[in-house]
Scaffold this active site. Structure first.
Site, PDB file in Angstrom:
ATOM      1  N   ASP B  90     -10.455 -22.931  41.825  1.00  0.00           N
ATOM      2  CA  ASP B  90     -10.128 -21.532  42.082  1.00  0.00           C
ATOM      3  C   ASP B  90     -10.814 -21.143  43.391  1.00  0.00           C
ATOM      4  O   ASP B  90     -11.545 -21.937  43.993  1.00  0.00           O
ATOM      5  CB  ASP B  90     -10.519 -20.649  40.905  1.00  0.00           C
ATOM      6  CG  ASP B  90     -12.022 -20.464  40.805  1.00  0.00           C
ATOM      7  OD1 ASP B  90     -12.752 -21.050  41.630  1.00  0.00           O
ATOM      8  OD2 ASP B  90     -12.469 -19.756  39.898  1.00  0.00           O
ATOM      9  N   SER B  91     -10.571 -19.931  43.834  1.00  0.00           N
ATOM     10  CA  SER B  91     -11.020 -19.541  45.177  1.00  0.00           C
ATOM     11  C   SER B  91     -12.366 -18.841  45.167  1.00  0.00           C
ATOM     12  O   SER B  91     -12.920 -18.567  46.226  1.00  0.00           O
ATOM     13  CB  SER B  91      -9.986 -18.595  45.771  1.00  0.00           C
ATOM     14  OG  SER B  91      -9.927 -17.420  44.980  1.00  0.00           O
ATOM     15  N   GLY B  92     -12.872 -18.521  43.992  1.00  0.00           N
ATOM     16  CA  GLY B  92     -14.097 -17.727  43.915  1.00  0.00           C
ATOM     17  C   GLY B  92     -13.808 -16.243  43.850  1.00  0.00           C
ATOM     18  O   GLY B  92     -14.705 -15.442  43.586  1.00  0.00           O
ATOM     19  N   GLY B  93     -12.553 -15.850  44.091  1.00  0.00           N
ATOM     20  CA  GLY B  93     -12.191 -14.435  44.076  1.00  0.00           C
ATOM     21  C   GLY B  93     -12.542 -13.770  42.756  1.00  0.00           C
ATOM     22  O   GLY B  93     -13.246 -12.764  42.717  1.00  0.00           O
ATOM     23  N   PHE B  94     -12.089 -14.366  41.680  1.00  0.00           N
ATOM     24  CA  PHE B  94     -12.329 -13.775  40.367  1.00  0.00           C
ATOM     25  C   PHE B  94     -13.820 -13.594  40.105  1.00  0.00           C
ATOM     26  O   PHE B  94     -14.259 -12.555  39.612  1.00  0.00           O
ATOM     27  CB  PHE B  94     -11.696 -14.638  39.271  1.00  0.00           C
ATOM     28  CG  PHE B  94     -11.852 -14.060  37.902  1.00  0.00           C
ATOM     29  CD1 PHE B  94     -11.036 -13.028  37.465  1.00  0.00           C
ATOM     30  CD2 PHE B  94     -12.839 -14.534  37.044  1.00  0.00           C
ATOM     31  CE1 PHE B  94     -11.196 -12.479  36.199  1.00  0.00           C
ATOM     32  CE2 PHE B  94     -13.001 -13.998  35.777  1.00  0.00           C
ATOM     33  CZ  PHE B  94     -12.177 -12.971  35.353  1.00  0.00           C
ATOM     34  N   ASP B 144      -8.263 -14.138  46.507  1.00  0.00           N
ATOM     35  CA  ASP B 144      -7.561 -12.915  46.112  1.00  0.00           C
ATOM     36  C   ASP B 144      -8.526 -11.790  45.754  1.00  0.00           C
ATOM     37  O   ASP B 144      -9.701 -12.003  45.515  1.00  0.00           O
ATOM     38  CB  ASP B 144      -6.626 -13.196  44.927  1.00  0.00           C
ATOM     39  CG  ASP B 144      -7.365 -13.771  43.724  1.00  0.00           C
ATOM     40  OD1 ASP B 144      -8.479 -14.323  43.913  1.00  0.00           O
ATOM     41  OD2 ASP B 144      -6.841 -13.687  42.605  1.00  0.00           O
ATOM     42  N   GLY B 218      -4.946 -11.729  37.736  1.00  0.00           N
ATOM     43  CA  GLY B 218      -5.185 -10.355  37.319  1.00  0.00           C
ATOM     44  C   GLY B 218      -4.581  -9.996  35.976  1.00  0.00           C
ATOM     45  O   GLY B 218      -4.394  -8.818  35.664  1.00  0.00           O
ATOM     46  N   ASP B 268      -5.142 -21.977  32.122  1.00  0.00           N
ATOM     47  CA  ASP B 268      -6.546 -22.390  32.031  1.00  0.00           C
ATOM     48  C   ASP B 268      -7.305 -21.299  31.308  1.00  0.00           C
ATOM     49  O   ASP B 268      -6.916 -20.123  31.350  1.00  0.00           O
ATOM     50  CB  ASP B 268      -7.173 -22.604  33.415  1.00  0.00           C
ATOM     51  CG  ASP B 268      -7.629 -21.294  34.038  1.00  0.00           C
ATOM     52  OD1 ASP B 268      -6.775 -20.554  34.579  1.00  0.00           O
ATOM     53  OD2 ASP B 268      -8.828 -20.980  33.946  1.00  0.00           O
ATOM     54  N   CYS B 306      -4.857 -32.882  13.265  1.00  0.00           N
ATOM     55  CA  CYS B 306      -5.298 -33.129  14.639  1.00  0.00           C
ATOM     56  C   CYS B 306      -5.663 -34.596  14.852  1.00  0.00           C
ATOM     57  O   CYS B 306      -6.195 -35.259  13.961  1.00  0.00           O
ATOM     58  CB  CYS B 306      -6.493 -32.238  14.957  1.00  0.00           C
ATOM     59  SG  CYS B 306      -7.060 -32.393  16.665  1.00  0.00           S
ATOM     60  N   CYS B 308      -7.709 -35.587  17.415  1.00  0.00           N
ATOM     61  CA  CYS B 308      -8.861 -35.672  18.314  1.00  0.00           C
ATOM     62  C   CYS B 308      -9.968 -36.507  17.687  1.00  0.00           C
ATOM     63  O   CYS B 308      -9.977 -36.780  16.493  1.00  0.00           O
ATOM     64  CB  CYS B 308      -9.382 -34.285  18.691  1.00  0.00           C
ATOM     65  SG  CYS B 308     -10.476 -33.541  17.473  1.00  0.00           S
ATOM     66  N   CYS B 311     -11.781 -34.767  14.706  1.00  0.00           N
ATOM     67  CA  CYS B 311     -11.040 -34.669  13.439  1.00  0.00           C
ATOM     68  C   CYS B 311     -10.739 -36.035  12.826  1.00  0.00           C
ATOM     69  O   CYS B 311     -10.610 -36.149  11.616  1.00  0.00           O
ATOM     70  CB  CYS B 311      -9.752 -33.888  13.649  1.00  0.00           C
ATOM     71  SG  CYS B 311     -10.064 -32.149  14.038  1.00  0.00           S
ATOM     72  N   HIS B 337     -12.517 -30.734  20.136  1.00  0.00           N
ATOM     73  CA  HIS B 337     -11.371 -30.412  19.277  1.00  0.00           C
ATOM     74  C   HIS B 337     -10.551 -29.273  19.870  1.00  0.00           C
ATOM     75  O   HIS B 337      -9.320 -29.351  19.931  1.00  0.00           O
ATOM     76  CB  HIS B 337     -11.825 -30.031  17.868  1.00  0.00           C
ATOM     77  CG  HIS B 337     -10.742 -29.352  17.082  1.00  0.00           C
ATOM     78  ND1 HIS B 337      -9.663 -30.042  16.566  1.00  0.00           N
ATOM     79  CD2 HIS B 337     -10.512 -28.044  16.799  1.00  0.00           C
ATOM     80  CE1 HIS B 337      -8.844 -29.184  15.973  1.00  0.00           C
ATOM     81  NE2 HIS B 337      -9.331 -27.975  16.103  1.00  0.00           N
TER      82      HIS B 337
END
Lengths: 374, 374
Positions: B90-94, B144, B218, B268, B306, B308, B311, B337
């Protein structure tokens, strides 16, 4: 079952194979400690990948949480933990005697206060056997009276004699519980750092036998290392050749080699995982703090000589980063390395015992390990 | 490179294959978040075993620790983390916009105070590109201006317009850094919950293209779920067909199916690992607290459906025990899991999209998941 075959010796040192219901243990060997039914932070599969052959469980801790009845109802400690190889449980003796001020000792046993919920409970030789029977490890340990490393003669004598009396009760109860085919019981010799008491403890213990293995307890509990070595050297000629010898609560890397040279076959210690959690990794050249600034940006492995998952996968700089950002992956990776380090040291010692090169190799290994003074 | 091939559609839903320098990503897909260069508590190998195809890194966090120069000197984020498959940063914006009271926004960029050491730093569109270039993920995100889910029209308008102006600067700087063969840049459309702003943001973003992918930012930042769904439905017809669409910071299990039905390809969210650390596991029938007394002594798997590692290996009673004794293995196993749960949900959705059975399956899955009201 429970047979021990010696393949080679070098002075007091021995290479052997111990056959247990859940598999073989090639000795000398380090046994990782799974206090609460888990080697701290590691899955059974993680531990298998270190090539550890046998792990420990702690009766005291498992009795308190989740309780032996819960574990038995789930099929025993092997099923509970998914560790399908040999397992040994201690008797809880060491833990309850460590509860200074929270326990009352009588001939019957030890009344103690749970460190978890403050409830009063009693551990007797019989209860220790019953709990370990419910847990279902391959090897159960007798319930012993442990004294500190500096205990004076009279105190050590008391503990040693009580341990012998309790041993008879452990044996009787264990024989009532089963036919000895899926679980064996090993006695623990005591006597502090007093050679005469150690000798009497061993004689009394062997007289109560025969046994499939024997443990030396009450060492590495505060006494200086040379004192521990002296006790081991004095004991060794009197120890039976044909059964494995387990030095409880030891050790650090050098302790393994020092112990093997003095006739010890099995070791356990929480230092590997405790150091791992604090970011201290063992190296052939001593030890290293993974938090150190020297590791910033390093693409080198932690220990270039090591074949563990951590050293063959991750750069040092990433391991340091994990400790800086406090991600639990760091604790796991260093614990894994430290365990593999001790397991591999056992493998190497064994190979040198079989090749007849143990003394020279061990001497050189210790010299290099201590060279930096760490 | 960076091609996206659509294999099947069902209404707005799409099954596709995205080709990135480090491998293919079959969509729809959930991307685990490796905030500090590690998916919390998990090794790269752990994450590979969940069959996750692509993971995220956070520019803000990696810039602060260990710093992009350290990572570049070690060979980039792939080498640093040992994750050898596709990666997105990610860009770091958030993150910087989340630093309420610790940041100052100007046309140039955002001056902020590090949450780690209090130092003042500035993130601009250009710096965000330079840091991500040094990290070397397959996909870099544009810098952003994020507003909260309840932001009024004027505030959302400001953020949206600034995001568009910054997008031009990101694009220019990214083109200077490389030839676009090992890293691509994806824009982020903004506009809060206001349909007219979302429309204008999308038009402006597409006019600045072409792009190899597009993100919707957003959302899932405080607004009610039905509002998010309405925004996605309004946007969908205007989104280009031929590139992947990434809904940032979403989701929970149901969010994946709701998003896929509205034309989203990539997701994500940190909820999988955050819930895992707190002992909350997702099940097809809702969720469960692994600490719950109902799990005591249970030899059943956590989720019988499941596949995984958790499990298929461990009984529920052991998982509960790990949380009771506070062993970090518990955090790891539930995180594993939960990630596998989301990755597999993506795989299942994809299979049903390819088979033409997505709508019925998704409807039934959501009905069952919500049946217990969790």
């Amino acid at each position: 079952m429970f047979e021990f075959q010696i393949e080679a010796t070098s002075g007091a040192g021995r290479a052997g194979i111990l056959t247990l219901p859940h598999g073989e243990v090639k000795t000398p060997a380090f046994m990782p400690v799974g206090t609460h039914g888990v080697v701290r932070g590691l899955s059974a599969e993680d531990v298998r990948r270190t090539a550890a052959q046998i792990i420990l469980g702690n009766t005291y801790h498992l009795h308190l949480r989740p309780g032996e009845d819960v574990i038995r109802s789930m099929g025993g400690l092997h099923r509970f933990t998914t560790w399908d190889r040999p397992m040994l449980t201690d008797s809880g003796g060491f833990q309850v005697f460590s509860l200074q001020g929270l326990r009352k000792i009588s001939e019957e046993g030890v009344e103690f206060q749970s460190h978890v919920d403050g409830t009063y409970r009693t551990l007797t030789p019989e209860r220790a056997m019953e709990i370990q029977w419910a847990l279902g490890a391959d090897v159960a340990m007798a319930f012993d009276h442990v004294v500190t490393g500096q205990a004076p003669h009279a105190v050590a004598l008391d503990g040693m004699e009580q341990t012998l009396r309790w041993l008879e009760r452990c044996k009787t109860r264990h024989e009532q519980l089963g036919d000895g085919r899926c679980q064996t019981i090993w006695p623990i010799s005591q006597g502090g750092t007093h050679d005469d008491l150690r000798k009497r403890s061993l004689e009394g213990t062997l007289a109560a036998g025969p046994w499939t293995g024997i443990a030396i307890g009450g060492l590495s509990v505060g006494e200086p290392k040379p004192v521990m070595h002296r006790v081991l050297e004095a004991l060794e000629p009197a120890l039976p050749r044909e059964i494995p010898r387990y030095l409880m609560g030891v050790g650090f890397p050098a302790d393994l080699l020092e112990g093997i040279a003095r006739g010890i076959d099995l070791f356990d210690c929480v230092a590997a995982t405790r150091n791992g959690r604090h970011g201290t990794a063992w190296l052939p050249t001593g030890r290293i703090s993974v938090r150190g600034a020297a590791l910033i940006g390093s693409a080198e492995p932690l220990d270039p000589e090591c074949d563990c998952e951590t050293c063959t996968t991750f750069p040092r700089g990433y391991l340091r980063h994990l400790f800086v950002i406090e991600d639990i992956l760091g604790l796991r990776l260093i614990s894994l390395h430290n365990i593999r380090f001790l397991v591999r040291l056992g493998e190497q010692a064994r190979a040198h015992l079989l090749a007849g090169t143990f003394d020279g190799w061990s001497h050189e290994w210790l010299r290099r390990h201590y060279a930096r003074g760490t």
